[in-house]
Motif scaffolding. Structure first.
Motif, short mmCIF file in Angstrom:
data_model
loop_
_atom_site.label_atom_id
_atom_site.label_comp_id
_atom_site.label_asym_id
_atom_site.label_seq_id
_atom_site.Cartn_x
_atom_site.Cartn_y
_atom_site.Cartn_z
N LYS A 254 -2.13 24.76 24.40
CA LYS A 254 -2.21 25.73 23.31
C LYS A 254 -3.55 25.62 22.61
O LYS A 254 -4.20 24.58 22.64
CB LYS A 254 -1.10 25.48 22.28
CG LYS A 254 0.28 25.78 22.79
CD LYS A 254 1.30 25.55 21.68
CE LYS A 254 2.71 25.78 22.21
NZ LYS A 254 3.71 25.52 21.18
N GLY A 255 -3.92 26.69 21.94
CA GLY A 255 -5.13 26.71 21.14
C GLY A 255 -4.99 27.69 20.00
O GLY A 255 -4.10 28.54 20.01
N ARG A 256 -5.87 27.57 19.01
CA ARG A 256 -5.87 28.48 17.85
C ARG A 256 -7.18 29.26 17.88
O ARG A 256 -8.25 28.69 18.03
CB ARG A 256 -5.75 27.70 16.55
CG ARG A 256 -5.66 28.59 15.32
CD ARG A 256 -5.47 27.81 14.03
NE ARG A 256 -4.34 26.89 14.07
CZ ARG A 256 -3.07 27.22 13.83
NH1 ARG A 256 -2.76 28.47 13.57
NH2 ARG A 256 -2.13 26.31 13.87
N ALA B 249 -13.82 29.72 25.57
CA ALA B 249 -13.31 28.54 24.86
C ALA B 249 -14.11 28.29 23.58
O ALA B 249 -13.65 27.58 22.70
CB ALA B 249 -13.39 27.31 25.77
N ARG B 250 -15.27 28.92 23.45
CA ARG B 250 -16.10 28.78 22.25
C ARG B 250 -15.33 29.22 21.00
O ARG B 250 -15.56 28.75 19.91
CB ARG B 250 -17.37 29.62 22.42
CG ARG B 250 -18.23 29.78 21.19
CD ARG B 250 -18.86 28.45 20.81
NE ARG B 250 -19.69 28.57 19.65
CZ ARG B 250 -19.26 28.47 18.39
NH1 ARG B 250 -17.99 28.30 18.14
NH2 ARG B 250 -20.10 28.54 17.39
N TYR B 251 -14.39 30.14 21.19
CA TYR B 251 -13.66 30.72 20.06
C TYR B 251 -12.20 30.29 19.98
O TYR B 251 -11.40 30.93 19.31
CB TYR B 251 -13.76 32.25 20.13
CG TYR B 251 -15.21 32.70 20.12
CD1 TYR B 251 -15.99 32.55 18.98
CD2 TYR B 251 -15.80 33.25 21.25
CE1 TYR B 251 -17.32 32.93 18.96
CE2 TYR B 251 -17.12 33.65 21.25
CZ TYR B 251 -17.88 33.48 20.10
OH TYR B 251 -19.20 33.87 20.09
N ILE B 252 -11.88 29.19 20.68
CA ILE B 252 -10.51 28.66 20.65
C ILE B 252 -10.58 27.16 20.36
O ILE B 252 -11.31 26.43 21.03
CB ILE B 252 -9.80 28.88 22.01
CG1 ILE B 252 -9.73 30.37 22.34
CG2 ILE B 252 -8.40 28.27 21.98
CD1 ILE B 252 -9.24 30.66 23.74
N ARG B 253 -9.83 26.70 19.37
CA ARG B 253 -9.74 25.26 19.08
C ARG B 253 -8.47 24.75 19.73
O ARG B 253 -7.37 25.27 19.49
CB ARG B 253 -9.70 25.00 17.58
CG ARG B 253 -9.56 23.49 17.29
CD ARG B 253 -9.81 23.13 15.85
NE ARG B 253 -11.22 23.37 15.53
CZ ARG B 253 -11.63 24.12 14.52
NH1 ARG B 253 -10.78 24.71 13.71
NH2 ARG B 253 -12.91 24.29 14.29
N ASN B 254 -8.62 23.73 20.58
CA ASN B 254 -7.46 23.17 21.28
C ASN B 254 -6.46 22.56 20.30
O ASN B 254 -6.85 21.94 19.32
CB ASN B 254 -7.89 22.08 22.26
CG ASN B 254 -8.73 22.63 23.38
OD1 ASN B 254 -8.61 23.79 23.75
ND2 ASN B 254 -9.59 21.81 23.94
N ILE B 255 -5.19 22.74 20.60
CA ILE B 255 -4.12 22.07 19.88
C ILE B 255 -3.54 21.08 20.88
O ILE B 255 -2.97 21.47 21.89
CB ILE B 255 -3.03 23.06 19.42
CG1 ILE B 255 -3.63 24.08 18.44
CG2 ILE B 255 -1.85 22.32 18.81
CD1 ILE B 255 -2.68 25.19 18.06
#
Length: 115
Positions: free
Chosen positions: A41-43, A102-108
């Protein structure tokens, strides 16, 4: 060109069929987990939203968008077009499969595995 024997023709047809089967099965390997969601998941951290594309580059067609702060389900990652110093792209599985930087997604949790 050398004439082909029946055995070599059979081997060629068998190899071609195996390649076609492996290609058809490939997407199934990257399918979501049993609960219908991808394993990672990511935010979304892009203030203007996250575009979803048909491939891992801005040259591909936009097929969707996610809002800032939304949780996205990530199947896996690849190297694609470098976006502001980050070449990683994630395959997302939110309703449809598509690629986002992925530059615009923070991993959860843990980082996604390679595709």
């Amino acid at each position: 060109m050398f004439p082909q024997s029946k055995l070599s023709k059979l081997a060629l047809v068998t190899a071609t069929g195996a390649l076609a089967a492996a290609t058809a099965v490939g997407p199934a390997i990257a399918a979501p987990a049993g609960d219908g969601h991808a394993p990672y998941k990511g935010r979304v951290i892009a203030k203007t939203g996250l575009l979803v594309r048909t491939g891992p580059s801005t040259h591909y067609k936009v097929i969707g968008k996610h809002k800032y702060g939304q949780i996205v389900h990530i199947v896996c990652k690849v190297n694609g077009q470098n976006i502001r110093g980050n070449p990683r792209w994630y395959l997302l599985s939110d309703g449809t499969y598509g690629w986002s930087s992925a530059r615009y997604i923070r991993n959860i949790g843990r980082a996604p595995a390679w595709c």
